[in-house]
Every structure is written in structure tokens, then in C-alpha cells.
Design a protein around this motif. Structure first.
Motif, PDB file in Angstrom:
ATOM      1  N   MET A 197      69.365   3.070  18.907  1.00 55.71           N
ATOM      2  CA  MET A 197      70.645   3.657  18.488  1.00 55.71           C
ATOM      3  C   MET A 197      70.424   4.642  17.333  1.00 55.71           C
ATOM      4  O   MET A 197      71.031   5.713  17.305  1.00 55.71           O
ATOM      5  N   ASP A 198      69.564   4.292  16.388  1.00 56.14           N
ATOM      6  CA  ASP A 198      69.259   5.215  15.288  1.00 56.14           C
ATOM      7  C   ASP A 198      68.607   6.486  15.820  1.00 56.14           C
ATOM      8  O   ASP A 198      68.947   7.594  15.402  1.00 56.14           O
ATOM      9  N   TRP A 199      67.666   6.341  16.731  1.00 57.95           N
ATOM     10  CA  TRP A 199      66.958   7.495  17.285  1.00 57.95           C
ATOM     11  C   TRP A 199      67.909   8.393  18.065  1.00 57.95           C
ATOM     12  O   TRP A 199      67.896   9.616  17.905  1.00 57.95           O
ATOM     13  N   VAL A 200      68.743   7.796  18.911  1.00 56.34           N
ATOM     14  CA  VAL A 200      69.697   8.576  19.708  1.00 56.34           C
ATOM     15  C   VAL A 200      70.675   9.314  18.791  1.00 56.34           C
ATOM     16  O   VAL A 200      70.969  10.487  19.010  1.00 56.34           O
ATOM     17  N   SER A 201      71.163   8.637  17.748  1.00 55.14           N
ATOM     18  CA  SER A 201      72.084   9.280  16.799  1.00 55.14           C
ATOM     19  C   SER A 201      71.416  10.436  16.083  1.00 55.14           C
ATOM     20  O   SER A 201      72.047  11.463  15.822  1.00 55.14           O
ATOM     21  N   TYR A 202      70.163  10.283  15.742  1.00 56.12           N
ATOM     22  CA  TYR A 202      69.434  11.342  15.049  1.00 56.12           C
ATOM     23  C   TYR A 202      69.130  12.507  15.981  1.00 56.12           C
ATOM     24  O   TYR A 202      69.295  13.662  15.635  1.00 56.12           O
ATOM     25  N   ARG A 203      68.697  12.191  17.182  1.00 59.04           N
ATOM     26  CA  ARG A 203      68.226  13.207  18.125  1.00 59.04           C
ATOM     27  C   ARG A 203      69.349  13.999  18.772  1.00 59.04           C
ATOM     28  O   ARG A 203      69.199  15.180  19.045  1.00 59.04           O
ATOM     29  N   PHE A 204      70.483  13.364  19.028  1.00 55.85           N
ATOM     30  CA  PHE A 204      71.585  13.990  19.750  1.00 55.85           C
ATOM     31  C   PHE A 204      72.871  13.940  18.916  1.00 55.85           C
ATOM     32  O   PHE A 204      73.569  12.927  18.911  1.00 55.85           O
ATOM     33  N   PRO A 205      73.194  15.043  18.228  1.00 56.02           N
ATOM     34  CA  PRO A 205      74.390  15.055  17.365  1.00 56.02           C
ATOM     35  C   PRO A 205      75.688  14.700  18.096  1.00 56.02           C
ATOM     36  O   PRO A 205      76.569  14.070  17.518  1.00 56.02           O
ATOM     37  N   ALA A 206      75.805  15.079  19.349  1.00 59.01           N
ATOM     38  CA  ALA A 206      77.028  14.741  20.095  1.00 59.01           C
ATOM     39  C   ALA A 206      77.167  13.228  20.235  1.00 59.01           C
ATOM     40  O   ALA A 206      78.276  12.689  20.152  1.00 59.01           O
ATOM     41  N   THR A 207      76.071  12.547  20.422  1.00 58.76           N
ATOM     42  CA  THR A 207      76.095  11.093  20.540  1.00 58.76           C
ATOM     43  C   THR A 207      76.435  10.454  19.198  1.00 58.76           C
ATOM     44  O   THR A 207      77.118   9.440  19.148  1.00 58.76           O
ATOM     45  N   ARG A 208      75.979  11.063  18.107  1.00 56.71           N
ATOM     46  CA  ARG A 208      76.263  10.536  16.771  1.00 56.71           C
ATOM     47  C   ARG A 208      77.766  10.431  16.550  1.00 56.71           C
ATOM     48  O   ARG A 208      78.253   9.476  15.948  1.00 56.71           O
ATOM     49  N   ARG A 209      78.505  11.417  17.050  1.00 53.37           N
ATOM     50  CA  ARG A 209      79.963  11.386  16.866  1.00 53.37           C
ATOM     51  C   ARG A 209      80.601  10.204  17.593  1.00 53.37           C
ATOM     52  O   ARG A 209      81.641   9.713  17.178  1.00 53.37           O
ATOM     53  N   LEU A 210      79.972   9.746  18.678  1.00 52.79           N
ATOM     54  CA  LEU A 210      80.490   8.579  19.392  1.00 52.79           C
ATOM     55  C   LEU A 210      80.074   7.274  18.721  1.00 52.79           C
ATOM     56  O   LEU A 210      80.819   6.301  18.727  1.00 52.79           O
ATOM     57  N   LEU A 211      78.868   7.246  18.169  1.00 53.79           N
ATOM     58  CA  LEU A 211      78.314   6.010  17.623  1.00 53.79           C
ATOM     59  C   LEU A 211      78.669   5.769  16.166  1.00 53.79           C
ATOM     60  O   LEU A 211      78.671   4.626  15.709  1.00 53.79           O
ATOM     61  N   GLU A 212      78.941   6.820  15.413  1.00 56.11           N
ATOM     62  CA  GLU A 212      79.249   6.691  13.998  1.00 56.11           C
ATOM     63  C   GLU A 212      80.581   7.373  13.706  1.00 56.11           C
ATOM     64  O   GLU A 212      80.787   8.506  14.110  1.00 56.11           O
ATOM     65  N   PRO A 213      81.453   6.680  12.981  1.00 61.29           N
ATOM     66  CA  PRO A 213      82.730   7.324  12.660  1.00 61.29           C
ATOM     67  C   PRO A 213      82.518   8.476  11.697  1.00 61.29           C
ATOM     68  O   PRO A 213      81.657   8.416  10.816  1.00 61.29           O
ATOM     69  N   GLY A 214      83.272   9.529  11.872  1.00 61.88           N
ATOM     70  CA  GLY A 214      83.206  10.664  10.957  1.00 61.88           C
ATOM     71  C   GLY A 214      84.076  10.418   9.748  1.00 61.88           C
ATOM     72  O   GLY A 214      84.789   9.421   9.668  1.00 61.88           O
ATOM     73  N   PRO A 215      84.022  11.321   8.784  1.00 60.99           N
ATOM     74  CA  PRO A 215      84.890  11.172   7.613  1.00 60.99           C
ATOM     75  C   PRO A 215      86.362  11.266   8.005  1.00 60.99           C
ATOM     76  O   PRO A 215      86.725  12.042   8.885  1.00 60.99           O
ATOM     77  N   LEU A 216      87.171  10.457   7.367  1.00 56.09           N
ATOM     78  CA  LEU A 216      88.597  10.399   7.680  1.00 56.09           C
ATOM     79  C   LEU A 216      89.392  10.804   6.440  1.00 56.09           C
ATOM     80  O   LEU A 216      89.314  10.128   5.412  1.00 56.09           O
ATOM     81  N   PRO A 217      90.137  11.908   6.495  1.00 56.63           N
ATOM     82  CA  PRO A 217      90.901  12.346   5.323  1.00 56.63           C
ATOM     83  C   PRO A 217      92.005  11.346   4.970  1.00 56.63           C
ATOM     84  O   PRO A 217      92.784  10.948   5.830  1.00 56.63           O
TER      85      PRO A 217
END
Length: 174
Positions: A84-104
Motif C-alpha cells: 500500500m505504501d509503494w502503490v501510494s508513492y508510485r501512483f499519485p492517483a491511487t494515493r488520493r483513493l488510499l489517503e484522505p486529502g486535506p479538508l478545509p
């Protein structure tokens, strides 16, 4: 002593499937429900600690037929975490699915009520976080966001510089 009974691989495939199922269930649960309660550790980090603690305890206490069964389960769980760490690092589009982005939470001095409700953050909790950043009034905030680790970062309206927690005090995270 029966070494084969101690180190045999009687249920390796079953343990890989079980480890995979439990990892994904807990990952989704933490990802969707527990964002602000995790703190400075990432969701996958907390998940890894909990699952490995339980899996290794079962291997040590004899819940499995063999020690190797415990090794397989712990290895499966750790493998998913690394993947999961490797996929998140390697593929930015996947990171958006696996890790929440900043929330205003605050934008141009105005509280974003919908996002506050979504994360169950009260006005009092928000104001406490802003005070830790040296901000007394909402009008002083250009942007305050909840980061993916649950911490709140603040950009002041007056000078545009990111405000950091005061020296000597630990930054509280949600």
C-alpha cells in the motif's frame, strides 16, 4: 520435540486469505471512520501495529498449529502494508483513493460547517486548535485544514505564512 509440528506450514494459504480479508476490512474502517482519531500515525501504520500485535500473539500463544503459520500471517499483513505504501508513492492517483486529502475547516475567516460536521469537530475544538497557532479570531485565518493525519494546519490571513505550534508545546492532533 516434534519439529515438524512446531514449524510446519499446515494452513499457509488460509492464513494469507484471512490476513488479507482482515487487513482490507480494517483499512477501510479506519480510512472512512477514524480519520481524526488516529493522530500523527498514518492509518496503515496503526492498522499494521494492531494486526501484527494480534497475529504475533496468536503465534506465540499457540493459537495456530505451528509458529510458521503465525509467521505467514504476520508476513501477509506486513506485505500488504508495504504494498500500500509503494502503490501510494508510485501512483499519485491511487494515493488520493488510499489517503484522505486535506479538508478545509476554515476558509477566509468562515467556518466550513459541512466539513466540520463530517469530521465531528466542534467549534470549541477548532478554536482550541487555532489558539495553539496563536490565533484569537476566525478573521485572522486565511485557511485552516485538517490534514490526513488528523492535525490542523493554519495559514494566517494577515501575512500568509503558515503558523506553527508554539515552541515547547506538543502539537495536539485529532
Amino acid at each position: 520435540m516434534d519439529w515438524d509440528a512446531l514449524f510446519g506450514l499446515d494452513h499457509a494459504l488460509e492464513l494469507v486469505v484471512r490476513g488479507t480479508a482482515v487487513y482490507w476490512f480494517l483499512f477501510l474502517l479506519f480510512r472512512l471512520v477514524l480519520r481524526r482519531d488516529v493522530g500523527a500515525l498514518g492509518i496503515a501504520d496503526v492498522l499494521l501495529i494492531v494486526l501484527i500485535a494480534d497475529a504475533s500473539q496468536n503465534a506465540m500463544a499457540g493459537e495456530y498449529e505451528t509458529i510458521s503459520d503465525g509467521f505467514v500471517l504476520v508476513g501477509t499483513i506486513a506485505g500488504w502494508n508495504v504494498l500500500m505504501d509503494w502503490v501510494s508513492y508510485r501512483f499519485p492517483a491511487t494515493r488520493r483513493l488510499l489517503e484522505p486529502g486535506p479538508l478545509p475547516l476554515v476558509r477566509d475567516g468562515r467556518i466550513q460547517q459541512r466539513n466540520m460536521r463530517r469530521e465531528l469537530v466542534t467549534r470549541d475544538e477548532l478554536m482550541a486548535q487555532l489558539r495553539q497557532h496563536g490565533i484569537e479570531k476566525l478573521s485572522q485565518v486565511k485557511l485552516a485544514t485538517m490534514e490526513n493525519d488528523g492535525s490542523i494546519s493554519v495559514i494566517r490571513a494577515d501575512d500568509g505564512d503558515a503558523d506553527e505550534a508554539p515552541a515547547g508545546g506538543a502539537q495536539k492532533t485529532f
